[in-house]
Design a protein around this motif. Structure first.
Motif: not given
Length: 207
Positions: A176-198
């Motif tokens: 039932p919490t599928h939307a919450e999980r994906v939203a939290n994952f999306a926020l995590g992606m934004i943070i994780a992307a800061k560790g990847v260099q262009n």
């Protein structure tokens, strides 16, 4: 051999047999087994020794084959583990298990789920200014971080195409919490992307 004095001939008679142990030695002296006297134990010695050598060679061959089979079995087990790891990486575990068992996998229906698509900002421009290996290293670094997040937030990665990353919540296990999980994952992606260099600008990438 044996030496016998022949009085009547005034000479010494020497009864002897060649010192041979194998058929190979017999061949080296250009002799045949028939050249040895029937009553001489040398004939039995050669034949018995030849049989022993043949048995030893057979035993050695069996040991070599046994070792080869053991190595092949080890390699097969390693390849099996790689195949299973690849299968589990591509498909949900219960689907992969059904395929391994030779069962038919029926299509499933999910009433509700949340799907996320992501892209790297200005990815086309980055590709135009970089070497292919730089792009591969950047994507690999990014996807390793994202893959770890799928485990943390319990969402399922469907696929990656180029810089596109697709995950789904509530599939293949409905929650039932599928939307919450994906939203939290999306926020995590934004943070994780800061560790990847262009590789072009040297700044963190944006998704």
């Amino acid at each position: 051999g044996q030496m016998i004095w022949m009085e009547s001939l005034q000479c010494m008679l020497y009864l002897c047999s060649p010192l041979l142990r194998t058929l190979h030695e017999l061949e080296e002296r250009q002799m045949h087994i028939a050249d040895i006297a029937p009553h001489d134990v040398t004939r039995d010695l050669i034949l018995l020794n030849q049989q022993r050598l043949a048995e030893m060679e057979l035993s050695n061959q069996l040991e070599r084959k046994k070792e080869e089979l053991r190595i092949l079995s080890k390699h097969l087990e390693e390849e099996k583990k790689k195949t299973e790891a690849l299968l589990y990486a591509m498909l949900p575990q219960h689907v992969a298990n059904q395929l391994k068992e030779g069962k038919r996998v029926e299509a499933g229906e999910f009433k509700e789920c949340t799907i996320l698509f992501s892209d790297v900002v200005t990815f086309t421009n980055i590709c135009a200014q970089c070497e292919p290996i730089q792009i591969v290293l950047m994507l690999n670094s990014m996807y390793l971080r994202f893959d770890r997040l799928t485990t943390v937030h319990d969402v399922y990665k469907v696929e990656t195409i180029g810089d596109a990353y697709m995950v789904v919540g509530g599939v293949p296990v409905p929650v039932p919490t599928h939307a919450e999980r994906v939203a939290n994952f999306a926020l995590g992606m934004i943070i994780a992307a800061k560790g990847v260099q262009n590789p072009v600008s040297g700044n963190p990438i944006q998704v």
